[in-house]
Design an enzyme around this catalytic site. Structure first.
Site, mmCIF file in Angstrom:
data_model
loop_
_atom_site.group_PDB
_atom_site.id
_atom_site.type_symbol
_atom_site.label_atom_id
_atom_site.label_comp_id
_atom_site.label_asym_id
_atom_site.label_seq_id
_atom_site.Cartn_x
_atom_site.Cartn_y
_atom_site.Cartn_z
ATOM 1 N N HIS A 181 -3.718 20.021 13.076
ATOM 2 C CA HIS A 181 -3.041 20.515 11.877
ATOM 3 C C HIS A 181 -3.624 21.879 11.490
ATOM 4 O O HIS A 181 -4.226 22.033 10.397
ATOM 5 C CB HIS A 181 -3.220 19.499 10.729
ATOM 6 C CG HIS A 181 -2.093 19.506 9.748
ATOM 7 N ND1 HIS A 181 -2.163 18.859 8.534
ATOM 8 C CD2 HIS A 181 -0.865 20.081 9.775
ATOM 9 C CE1 HIS A 181 -1.044 19.032 7.864
ATOM 10 N NE2 HIS A 181 -0.235 19.766 8.606
ATOM 11 N N PHE B 256 -8.294 20.676 9.466
ATOM 12 C CA PHE B 256 -8.872 19.647 8.591
ATOM 13 C C PHE B 256 -8.463 18.228 8.979
ATOM 14 O O PHE B 256 -9.030 17.278 8.461
ATOM 15 C CB PHE B 256 -8.450 19.909 7.134
ATOM 16 C CG PHE B 256 -8.874 21.260 6.630
ATOM 17 C CD1 PHE B 256 -10.141 21.445 6.114
ATOM 18 C CD2 PHE B 256 -8.027 22.348 6.713
ATOM 19 C CE1 PHE B 256 -10.556 22.694 5.663
ATOM 20 C CE2 PHE B 256 -8.421 23.598 6.263
ATOM 21 C CZ PHE B 256 -9.682 23.771 5.744
ATOM 22 N N HIS B 257 -7.484 18.091 9.852
ATOM 23 C CA HIS B 257 -6.930 16.762 10.109
ATOM 24 C C HIS B 257 -6.843 16.469 11.601
ATOM 25 O O HIS B 257 -5.746 16.393 12.154
ATOM 26 C CB HIS B 257 -5.536 16.648 9.462
ATOM 27 C CG HIS B 257 -5.524 17.052 8.026
ATOM 28 N ND1 HIS B 257 -4.535 17.834 7.458
ATOM 29 C CD2 HIS B 257 -6.408 16.782 7.015
ATOM 30 C CE1 HIS B 257 -4.798 18.015 6.172
ATOM 31 N NE2 HIS B 257 -5.927 17.401 5.879
ATOM 32 N N PRO B 258 -7.986 16.274 12.267
ATOM 33 C CA PRO B 258 -7.924 15.974 13.701
ATOM 34 C C PRO B 258 -7.395 14.562 13.953
ATOM 35 O O PRO B 258 -7.780 13.622 13.259
ATOM 36 C CB PRO B 258 -9.390 16.093 14.136
ATOM 37 C CG PRO B 258 -10.188 15.795 12.905
ATOM 38 C CD PRO B 258 -9.364 16.305 11.758
#
Lengths: 148, 507
Positions: B281, B438-440
């Site tokens: 993301h 921020f959103h793996p």
């Protein structure tokens, strides 16, 4: 008096010269890197850094110091203030992303503790505050002004 | 019960029904449901336990040291260098995230069913889990009063351009708007899982070990027999005591980066897909200077959004950080840099996030006992990023900005809306952008297609009978939105699946 934790004296002098160029004394607010010993703050901030990233930081400092020997026949610390500034601006705006990123890494690691220092936040008249300052235990516990 | 390294003075030996590695959004919910079903649960968390009393004393840069891995700067390598902040504490990344709550978009759930064969996860089937999670962590819609001026001026600009926008939903109670969400909420207003699911699990008997680093998984006859690790010093990370856990069932909830890393380090290759298909993301931060006073640090940093281009995979969400984090990235040094820094009260910032459905990355063991993460941003996703930055810049000008810094190499700043055209006329490359993520997600993806998935639709590992994975790594694609509700809801669903089948998994 804080002591150096990760740099030797040689690296400290290089870090000091770089920090002094990035945030010199004077200008929009008086204190600069030298006034708060930003190189020492930088060194102390790295005390829990991993071995590999720490090697990268030290290598980047040496690169900034010695690469100009090839092009300007003098090391970074041997340059005058204006020459140092132009040199660092060259790294910041380099067309090579790796060079820009190395400089950004050093700049961040120098400026994060610098802008976190009480003397600097006071000089900038920055005081963290919230939307409900009259009822904020956090603001109170931090000894901050209730309103800005 | 919650024990930290301070409470332990000898080697730890445990033989629970279930061992969970990781106490974040996935692990905490799993612990609560399983302990509620009467199972004996032990949770190992590498990070420390912090309460508001502890972290409210720390400045943001100190919080980066103690609440995050790698000082909040885990690096993703590739054509662009991308910074990925990962939380490390009891409560995991929920302690340091922005608190934004989105349910999994319906089209994403449908895509997982159609493309990856994920079963029993339709929007209707997930609905009760979303509701229960949202009730437990107190999800509410933010009101405009909570925004602060940084959010309000962006709303003003989006309204002026007629762009769809709204208020985000957060897990919070009585937020004062201190702007410190990413450094540990000093009021416990943000309802991270260490304030709800974890205390609830502890009441039901779950035992949480902070500073407990899982290192070795012992496999015997197709089953995980033992987890070996260390109790480490909070400050130095040095080993103090050994820890050995022999569970009937192991749940890995160490996150999208560390779950595959732990497996790979132990030579457990569940599938050729393990460690692959990483989505992150990608995000960019756009800053802007105004003549009017903004004081962006007052208010909820991520309180509103612009979703006018969400169907194209572009979401604009609020972002604002204290000066020691914001000012170092301003493109200027010397007296000029100080001048810009001194205008901090007039600075506004907003974030652009793009759904990376075409890009992907890989996690593999690296040097220095840490994972090596690589990622390749697809040109199509790069175009989305460019468009998102251009839209955010237009919004700032519509709100009255005097200049906009798009965070792009070679563009110092835009001083009028007409400058934004440069975003489309220049041949911009991935490494021209200051990107963060921020959103793996995705490195142990679920599904029913053998050979294409690492775990089945309920998180059960392929090839090991008593191993489940329950964190962001199981999601096959980018969500396009913040993932904490998705992670918690799937963890709750998968925990119930384990309970419903406990004779199979726990004998």
């Amino acid at each position: 008096m804080k002591e150096l934790k990760v740099f030797d004296q040689k690296l400290y002098v290089i870090a000091q010269a770089i920090a002094d160029t990035i945030v010199p004394s004077g200008g929009a607010f008086q204190p600069g890197a030298r006034d708060v010993d930003a190189a020492l703050l930088f060194d102390n901030y790295l005390d829990q850094f991993g071995k590999l990233p720490l090697k990268l930081v030290k290598s980047a400092l040496y690169m900034l110091q010695y690469v100009p020997l090839l092009t300007r026949l003098r090391s970074f610390t041997a340059m005058g203030p204006q020459q140092r500034l132009r040199y660092l601006e060259g790294w910041e705006n380099s067309r090579f992303a790796t060079k820009r990123n190395l400089f950004l890494m050093l700049k961040m690691l120098i400026l994060m503790p610098f802008y976190s220092d009480d003397a600097i936040t006071q000089a900038m008249k920055y005081r963290p505050a919230c939307l409900r300052p009259d009822d904020c235990p956090y603001c109170e516990s931090m000894g901050q002004e209730q309103t800005k | 019960m919650l024990l930290t390294y301070n409470d332990i003075n000898k080697d730890v030996v445990e033989t629970p029904d279930v061992c969970i590695i990781g106490s974040g959004a996935g692990g905490a919910v799993m612990a609560d449901v399983l302990s509620g079903a009467g199972l004996d649960v032990v949770v190992m968390e590498e990070g420390s336990y912090y309460t508001k009393e502890r972290y409210s004393k720390y400045k943001p840069i100190e919080s980066l040291k103690i609440l995050y891995r790698d000082y909040g700067s885990t690096v993703i390598m590739g054509k662009a260098t991308i910074i990925l902040p990962l939380g490390r504490a009891i409560g995991g990344t929920t302690v340091v995230n922005s608190g934004t709550c989105f349910r999994t978009p319906e089209e994403v759930l449908e895509d997982w069913a159609d493309t990856y064969g994920v079963v029993k996860a339709s929007p209707k089937e997930m609905e009760p889990y979303f509701e229960r999670v949202e009730n437990t962590i107190s999800v509410v819609t933010i009101t405009p009063e909570g925004l602060g001026k940084n959010g309000l001026i962006f709303k003003r600009g989006a309204d002026a351009l007629g762009l769809s926008n709204g208020m985000l939903r957060h897990n919070m109670i009585n937020c004062n708007g201190c702007g410190r969400c990413a450094f540990g909420c000093p009021h416990d207003a943000k309802q991270a899982v260490h304030l709800n699911f974890i205390p609830s699990a502890m009441k039901k008997g779950a035992r949480f070990y902070a500073n407990a680093k899982a290192e070795r998984l012992v496999i015997d006859a197709g089953r995980v027999k033992q987890v070996r690790g260390s109790i480490v010093n909070e400050r130095t990370g040095n080993r103090l005591y050994g820890m050995t856990v022999s569970p009937k069932l192991l749940v890995l909830s160490a996150g999208t980066i560390y779950t595959p890393y732990i497996l790979q380090k132990n030579n457990i290759r569940l599938s050729p897909e393990l460690g692959k298909n990483l989505t992150i993301h990608p995000a960019a931060r756009i800053t802007s200077f105004f003549d009017e006073l903004i004081e962006g640090y007052k208010g909820i940093p991520q309180g509103n959004f612009v979703d006018a281009y969400a169907s194209e995979g572009i979401m604009l969400e609020g972002i604002f950080v204290p000066p020691e984090i914001a000012l170092p990235v301003i493109q200027a040094v010397g007296i000029e840099g100080k001048k810009r820094a001194h205008e901090y009260d007039n600075l506004a910032a907003f974030g652009v996030m793009v759904s990376d459905k075409n890009s992907s990355g890989t996690v593999r063991p690296g040097l220095d006992n840490s994972p090596f993460i690589t990622y390749k941003l697809h040109p199509y996703d790069l175009k989305k990023l460019i468009k998102g930055i251009a839209v955010a810049s237009e919004i700032f000008f519509a709100a009255g900005a005097k200049s906009v810094d798009p965070g792009v190499y070679g563009i110092k700043e835009f001083t009028s809306p007409s400058d934004i055209a440069q975003m489309f006329t220049r041949r911009l490359k991935a490494n021209d952008f200051e990107m963060m993520a921020f959103h793996p997600l995705g490195t142990a993806r679920m599904g029913e297609l053998a050979g294409h998935s690492v775990v089945d639709s309920f998180g059960m590992a392929r090839g090991l009978e008593n191993l489940f994975i329950s964190d962001g790594s199981i999601f096959p694609t980018s969500l396009g939105v913040n993932p904490q509700i998705t992670i918690m809801s799937f963890s709750m669903r998968n925990a119930e699946y384990i309970v419903d089948n406990k004779k199979r998994f726990l004998t």
